[in-house]
Design an enzyme around this catalytic site. Sequence first.
Site, PDB file in Angstrom:
ATOM      1  N   LEU B  73       0.791  -1.235   0.000  1.00 51.80           N
ATOM      2  CA  LEU B  73       0.000   0.000   0.000  1.00 51.80           C
ATOM      3  C   LEU B  73       0.822   1.285   0.000  1.00 51.80           C
ATOM      4  O   LEU B  73       0.539   2.214   0.753  1.00 51.80           O
ATOM      5  CB  LEU B  73      -0.972   0.007   1.205  1.00 51.80           C
ATOM      6  CG  LEU B  73      -2.033  -1.082   1.204  1.00 51.80           C
ATOM      7  CD1 LEU B  73      -2.940  -0.921   2.416  1.00 51.80           C
ATOM      8  CD2 LEU B  73      -2.882  -1.054  -0.076  1.00 51.80           C
ATOM      9  N   ASN B 100     -10.035   3.715  -3.419  1.00 49.24           N
ATOM     10  CA  ASN B 100      -9.785   2.431  -2.751  1.00 49.24           C
ATOM     11  C   ASN B 100      -9.080   2.717  -1.434  1.00 49.24           C
ATOM     12  O   ASN B 100      -8.054   3.394  -1.407  1.00 49.24           O
ATOM     13  CB  ASN B 100      -8.934   1.550  -3.674  1.00 49.24           C
ATOM     14  CG  ASN B 100      -8.574   0.216  -3.035  1.00 49.24           C
ATOM     15  OD1 ASN B 100      -7.737   0.140  -2.142  1.00 49.24           O
ATOM     16  ND2 ASN B 100      -9.198  -0.852  -3.507  1.00 49.24           N
ATOM     17  N   CYS B 131      -6.133  -7.028   1.647  1.00 51.54           N
ATOM     18  CA  CYS B 131      -4.744  -6.897   1.202  1.00 51.54           C
ATOM     19  C   CYS B 131      -3.869  -7.855   1.985  1.00 51.54           C
ATOM     20  O   CYS B 131      -3.763  -7.757   3.210  1.00 51.54           O
ATOM     21  CB  CYS B 131      -4.225  -5.480   1.406  1.00 51.54           C
ATOM     22  SG  CYS B 131      -2.536  -5.311   0.802  1.00 51.54           S
ATOM     23  N   LYS B 166     -14.261  -4.955  -0.933  1.00 54.14           N
ATOM     24  CA  LYS B 166     -13.429  -5.826  -1.775  1.00 54.14           C
ATOM     25  C   LYS B 166     -13.027  -7.066  -0.988  1.00 54.14           C
ATOM     26  O   LYS B 166     -12.371  -6.972   0.044  1.00 54.14           O
ATOM     27  CB  LYS B 166     -12.189  -5.069  -2.245  1.00 54.14           C
ATOM     28  CG  LYS B 166     -11.330  -5.883  -3.190  1.00 54.14           C
ATOM     29  CD  LYS B 166     -10.387  -4.984  -3.939  1.00 54.14           C
ATOM     30  CE  LYS B 166      -9.528  -5.756  -4.909  1.00 54.14           C
ATOM     31  NZ  LYS B 166      -8.602  -4.860  -5.621  1.00 54.14           N
ATOM     32  N   ILE B 192     -11.960 -10.766  -7.119  1.00 52.39           N
ATOM     33  CA  ILE B 192     -11.206 -11.088  -5.922  1.00 52.39           C
ATOM     34  C   ILE B 192      -9.950 -10.207  -5.799  1.00 52.39           C
ATOM     35  O   ILE B 192      -9.459  -9.706  -6.806  1.00 52.39           O
ATOM     36  CB  ILE B 192     -10.730 -12.571  -5.924  1.00 52.39           C
ATOM     37  CG1 ILE B 192      -9.902 -12.879  -7.167  1.00 52.39           C
ATOM     38  CG2 ILE B 192     -11.886 -13.519  -5.754  1.00 52.39           C
ATOM     39  CD1 ILE B 192      -9.288 -14.274  -7.220  1.00 52.39           C
ATOM     40  N   THR B 194      -5.942 -10.509  -4.301  1.00 58.30           N
ATOM     41  CA  THR B 194      -4.935 -11.514  -4.670  1.00 58.30           C
ATOM     42  C   THR B 194      -4.937 -12.715  -3.721  1.00 58.30           C
ATOM     43  O   THR B 194      -5.362 -12.617  -2.569  1.00 58.30           O
ATOM     44  CB  THR B 194      -3.536 -10.881  -4.660  1.00 58.30           C
ATOM     45  OG1 THR B 194      -3.321 -10.275  -3.388  1.00 58.30           O
ATOM     46  CG2 THR B 194      -3.415  -9.831  -5.745  1.00 58.30           C
ATOM     47  N   GLY B 266      -6.666  -5.868 -13.706  1.00 56.68           N
ATOM     48  CA  GLY B 266      -5.508  -5.527 -12.895  1.00 56.68           C
ATOM     49  C   GLY B 266      -4.197  -5.796 -13.588  1.00 56.68           C
ATOM     50  O   GLY B 266      -3.727  -5.023 -14.431  1.00 56.68           O
ATOM     51  N   THR B 267      -3.615  -6.927 -13.237  1.00 50.75           N
ATOM     52  CA  THR B 267      -2.263  -7.286 -13.666  1.00 50.75           C
ATOM     53  C   THR B 267      -2.020  -7.126 -15.169  1.00 50.75           C
ATOM     54  O   THR B 267      -0.927  -6.752 -15.582  1.00 50.75           O
ATOM     55  CB  THR B 267      -1.990  -8.739 -13.238  1.00 50.75           C
ATOM     56  OG1 THR B 267      -2.200  -8.804 -11.828  1.00 50.75           O
ATOM     57  CG2 THR B 267      -0.577  -9.175 -13.558  1.00 50.75           C
TER      58      THR B 267
END
Lengths: 245, 304
Positions: B73, B100, B131, B166, B192, B194, B266-267
């Site tokens: 973060l 977020n 997270c 989330k 989701i 991670t 995302g990724t």
Amino acid sequence: MRLENLKIAKNECLNESVFEMEFFGVTEPLEAGQFVNVGLNGFSLRRPFGVADYSRAYKSLTIIYRVQGKGTEFMSTLKAGNYAEVLTGLGNGFNYSGVKKPLLIGGGMGTAPIYYLAKKINESGIKPTVLLGFRSLKEAFYLEQFKKISNLVIATDDGSAGFKGNVLECIQTKNLAYDKYFACGPEIMLKNLAKFDGNGEISLEARMGCGFGACMGCSIKTKGGFGRVCKEGPVFKAEEVIFNE
Amino acid sequence: MSNLSVKLFGKTLDNPIIPASGTFGFGYEFNEYYDISILGSICLKGTTLEERYGNPLPRIAECPAGMLNAIGLQNPGVDKVISTELKKLKKVYPKKVIANVGGTLVEDYVETVKRFSTASSVLAIELNISCPNVKSGGMAFGTSAKSAEELTKAVVAVSTKPIIVKLSPNVTDISEIAKAVEGAGASAVSLINTLVGLRLDLKTGKPILSMNTGGYSGKGVFPVALRMVYQTYKAVKIPIIGMGGISTAEDILEMFYAGASAVMIGTENLINPYICKEIIESLPSVMEQHGISSLQSIKGKAHL
Ligand SMILES: Cc1cc2nc3c(=O)[nH]c(=O)nc-3n(C[C@H](O)[C@H](O)[C@H](O)COP(=O)(O)OP(=O)(O)OC[C@H]3O[C@@H](n4cnc5c(N)ncnc54)[C@H](O)[C@@H]3O)c2cc1C
Ligand SMILES: Cc1cc2nc3c(=O)[nH]c(=O)nc-3n(C[C@H](O)[C@H](O)[C@H](O)COP(=O)(O)O)c2cc1C
Ligand code: FES
């Protein structure tokens, strides 16, 4: 940054584990100290490499890489004529404007981006002093090319060529004169250089997710706050970087 | 003509494609690569009350079909995000965005949400209770139905914006947590985050990441994410934002069939910075191929 589909023009072995790869088709100019992120089939993440040479006339880019793990091993099998998806023009380069007596320092694979920097500075009318450090002569590469464009000094850990010792010991023993230095190499070398003299620029490495500033995977601490190696870097002012103890 | 628009919190988004938190920075830098105003919305990097540097390097490890991250973060803190980052984003992105929020204590979340509530360009606030990369708080809130519910209640009480919770995939039954936060007043769930993973260095035998473990994301997690969206759709009535390993327009159709109302990518942004643009451009023809005229109409089709 640009995503370019580049044709591999050459992929040649320079010594037992170091290869020179040349690409054609680069559309945007590249600066000394910038890097590219090479996409490899079958690998999730791209592999970052410093720009070792670039020619606007030929639209060509050269990287010099050492086979280090699976990705670079795969790269060594690529052939001229193959294509690769490369993110080019990443990060900020070296700032050598106004420098009169530059000292360029490359340690190991850090030699690669130093070559393009030496070439640019030489083209600007100043023949730079280049100090290259290797563990041993057999790991060295590009020495003839460097001799043409610079005053070359070599240091090796085992004394197999040039000064016996590391680059910092070489600077101190030989009293190498300079107004500003520019360095790329192992972190320990850069850390010692920065401690020795803050008035220089150093190019850092980090494991990267994206290579263009989106993931914060490569952030280091600097005196001015966070610095992403891929975006604010890879070149930082030596005095700005806060190294891990 | 295929209709890409979707409804979320009573607002219409031009399309359901939203870059996921942490993979798109604060958005504006991507405008150098393409015109980001085409995006349905943008989810901002996880933000905490105070500035955070995050974890030591290395924070990234490659995996087949994805990656591990342990960023922790990193962000400049909520006040700077509102005063600086959101302003910069607004100049290039006139639509509303999703903030977020991460944190360690309930009070941190509450205060950060309060401050984001005042920002006019924020459409909704996503609570990151999942997270895996922060020592305390973070995922701990998201792996117990009771603490997820308490946190959601506390935040909903102070927020003037819809709250999206989330969810973490690192649980036995994700639908239990979804039900708990729905009961606590969440306006939507997103999933989701991670999956906790590990990579070891072949030379040293030791973890590659400084935090040892990290969060696994990318193409490889898509089937797991899809199953969890499917399962959650059966359990709750609030909208679901589906994410995890999305890399093609076809993946988006599957997410909608499973029950998603919108998706986050995302990724794949990290691997191909143009992916959201490419998917927005290819989605209409892929929908046409499958005889789909509107995304809204296929939501939850897998359950019929
Ligand atoms: C800005 C920058 C410039 C670089 N320039 C050069 C260069 O000019 N010549 C050269 O030989 N090497 C250079 N490197 C290092 C080079 O990127 C790595 O050696 C290479 O990524 C290793 O890949 P691999 O698949 O063979 O290794 P593996 O260990 O199998 O790779 C696994 C993962 O770790 C990453 N990784 C491993 N080692 C490094 C490292 N040292 N730095 C960053 N990521 C790493 C890989 O990218 C990959 O994601 C540079 C690195 C950076 C960050
Ligand atoms: C580098 C990186 C940073 C992330 N940072 C955050 C974050 O700050 N807040 C959050 O809620 N999720 C964060 N995530 C999780 C993603 O938003 C997303 O939930 C997850 O990666 C699954 O989607 P994907 O497979 O498409 O990446 C991050 C993921 C990655 C890869
Ligand atoms: S590698 Fe993603 S921000 Fe630097």
